[in-house]
Design a protein around this motif. Structure first.
Motif, mmCIF file in Angstrom:
data_model
loop_
_atom_site.group_PDB
_atom_site.id
_atom_site.type_symbol
_atom_site.label_atom_id
_atom_site.label_comp_id
_atom_site.label_asym_id
_atom_site.label_seq_id
_atom_site.Cartn_x
_atom_site.Cartn_y
_atom_site.Cartn_z
ATOM 1 N N GLY A 30 0.796 -1.221 0.000
ATOM 2 C CA GLY A 30 0.000 0.000 0.000
ATOM 3 C C GLY A 30 0.827 1.269 0.000
ATOM 4 N N GLU A 31 2.038 1.213 -0.520
ATOM 5 C CA GLU A 31 2.897 2.385 -0.475
ATOM 6 C C GLU A 31 2.296 3.504 -1.309
ATOM 7 O OE1 GLU A 31 6.999 1.518 -0.622
ATOM 8 O OE2 GLU A 31 7.450 3.398 -1.625
ATOM 9 N N THR A 32 2.269 4.679 -0.731
ATOM 10 C CA THR A 32 1.689 5.836 -1.400
ATOM 11 C C THR A 32 2.727 6.889 -1.686
ATOM 12 O OG1 THR A 32 1.139 6.801 0.736
ATOM 13 C CG2 THR A 32 -0.568 5.473 -0.331
ATOM 14 N N GLY A 33 3.996 6.505 -1.612
ATOM 15 C CA GLY A 33 5.050 7.492 -1.842
ATOM 16 C C GLY A 33 5.586 7.984 -0.527
ATOM 17 N N GLY A 34 6.292 9.068 -0.556
ATOM 18 C CA GLY A 34 6.834 9.612 0.676
ATOM 19 C C GLY A 34 8.206 9.054 0.954
ATOM 20 N N THR A 35 8.530 8.899 2.219
ATOM 21 C CA THR A 35 9.874 8.545 2.628
ATOM 22 C C THR A 35 10.181 7.082 2.477
ATOM 23 O OG1 THR A 35 9.162 8.187 4.890
ATOM 24 C CG2 THR A 35 9.898 10.415 4.318
ATOM 25 N N GLY A 36 9.189 6.226 2.260
ATOM 26 C CA GLY A 36 9.439 4.801 2.115
ATOM 27 C C GLY A 36 9.449 4.067 3.436
ATOM 28 N N GLY A 37 9.254 4.759 4.531
ATOM 29 C CA GLY A 37 9.207 4.122 5.837
ATOM 30 C C GLY A 37 7.853 3.501 6.080
ATOM 31 N N THR A 38 7.682 2.972 7.283
ATOM 32 C CA THR A 38 6.426 2.312 7.614
ATOM 33 C C THR A 38 5.253 3.273 7.526
ATOM 34 O OG1 THR A 38 7.620 0.826 9.051
ATOM 35 C CG2 THR A 38 5.262 0.973 9.392
ATOM 36 N N ALA A 39 5.444 4.510 7.966
ATOM 37 C CA ALA A 39 4.347 5.470 7.918
ATOM 38 C C ALA A 39 3.900 5.720 6.486
ATOM 39 C CB ALA A 39 4.770 6.776 8.583
ATOM 40 N N ALA A 40 4.837 5.724 5.549
ATOM 41 C CA ALA A 40 4.483 5.935 4.152
ATOM 42 C C ALA A 40 3.832 4.700 3.561
ATOM 43 C CB ALA A 40 5.726 6.293 3.351
ATOM 44 N N CYS A 41 4.059 3.553 4.177
ATOM 45 C CA CYS A 41 3.558 2.296 3.647
ATOM 46 C C CYS A 41 2.104 2.095 4.023
ATOM 47 C CB CYS A 41 4.417 1.157 4.186
ATOM 48 S SG CYS A 41 3.685 -0.454 3.994
ATOM 49 N N CYS A 42 1.852 1.884 5.250
ATOM 50 C CA CYS A 42 0.501 1.639 5.715
ATOM 51 C C CYS A 42 0.488 1.696 7.240
ATOM 52 C CB CYS A 42 -0.029 0.299 5.213
ATOM 53 S SG CYS A 42 1.138 -1.038 5.298
ATOM 54 N N PRO A 43 -0.672 1.887 7.816
ATOM 55 C CA PRO A 43 -0.753 2.013 9.270
ATOM 56 C C PRO A 43 -0.560 0.664 9.950
ATOM 57 C CG PRO A 43 -2.950 1.994 8.312
ATOM 58 C CD PRO A 43 -1.965 2.002 7.167
ATOM 59 N N GLY A 44 -0.212 0.709 11.226
ATOM 60 C CA GLY A 44 -0.177 -0.512 12.009
ATOM 61 C C GLY A 44 -1.584 -1.075 12.124
ATOM 62 N N LEU A 45 -1.677 -2.371 12.322
ATOM 63 C CA LEU A 45 -2.988 -3.014 12.401
ATOM 64 C C LEU A 45 -3.831 -2.471 13.547
ATOM 65 C CD1 LEU A 45 -2.055 -6.744 11.715
ATOM 66 C CD2 LEU A 45 -3.218 -5.156 10.182
ATOM 67 N N LEU A 46 -3.184 -1.994 14.599
ATOM 68 C CA LEU A 46 -3.921 -1.524 15.768
ATOM 69 C C LEU A 46 -4.183 -0.028 15.756
ATOM 70 C CD1 LEU A 46 -2.142 -3.682 18.494
ATOM 71 C CD2 LEU A 46 -4.270 -4.147 17.298
ATOM 72 N N THR A 47 -3.723 0.676 14.734
ATOM 73 C CA THR A 47 -3.941 2.120 14.697
ATOM 74 C C THR A 47 -5.005 2.526 13.694
ATOM 75 O OG1 THR A 47 -2.141 2.419 13.102
ATOM 76 C CG2 THR A 47 -1.582 2.641 15.432
#
Length: 128
Positions: free
Chosen positions: A10-27
């Motif tokens: 689900g990467e939407t661009g950005g820095t390529g880190g987890t936040a740019a990828c997708c949210p944690g399952l619990l968030t």
């Protein structure tokens, strides 16, 4: 060699880190495409042979391992080992390079970092 399918969670661009990828399952809930992509990675990890192969590759000193060192660890044929390695590559967990007659494999830490980020519970500080 056939074209490899790289699963991007689900990467939407950005820095390529987890936040740019997708949210944690619990968030936040995953959207449909994120769930489909994530299921492909977990399906690749859902086989004991592939888990062992990934572990052998990831834990290898020097960061890479020759297929000639992987095959003898299993009571499976070389084509079967190659098939399992192909599935791990298609899931974006490992990559490889042919050098002469041998193929060398290494872990793609970006994907394991993404998986870790998705599965990590938010810290108590982040929820306050």
């Amino acid at each position: 060699m056939p074209k490899q399918e790289l699963v991007v969670l689900g990467e939407t661009g950005g820095t390529g880190g987890t936040a740019a990828c997708c949210p944690g399952l619990l968030t936040a809930p995953l959207d449909e495409q994120q769930a489909i992509d994530l299921a492909k990675v977990f399906k690749a990890l859902g086989d004991p042979v592939r888990l062992r192969l990934l572990s052998m590759i990831a834990s290898r000193a020097g960061g890479e391992v020759c297929v000639c060192d992987l095959t003898p660890a299993f009571d499976l044929s070389q084509p079967t080992i190659s098939h399992h390695l192909k599935l791990l590559r298609q899931a974006g967990l490992i990559d490889c390079e042919r050098r002469g007659t041998w193929v060398y494999y290494w872990l793609l830490p970006e994907m394991t970092d993404r998986l870790a980020g998705i599965l990590t519970r938010p810290s108590a500080d982040a929820t306050s």
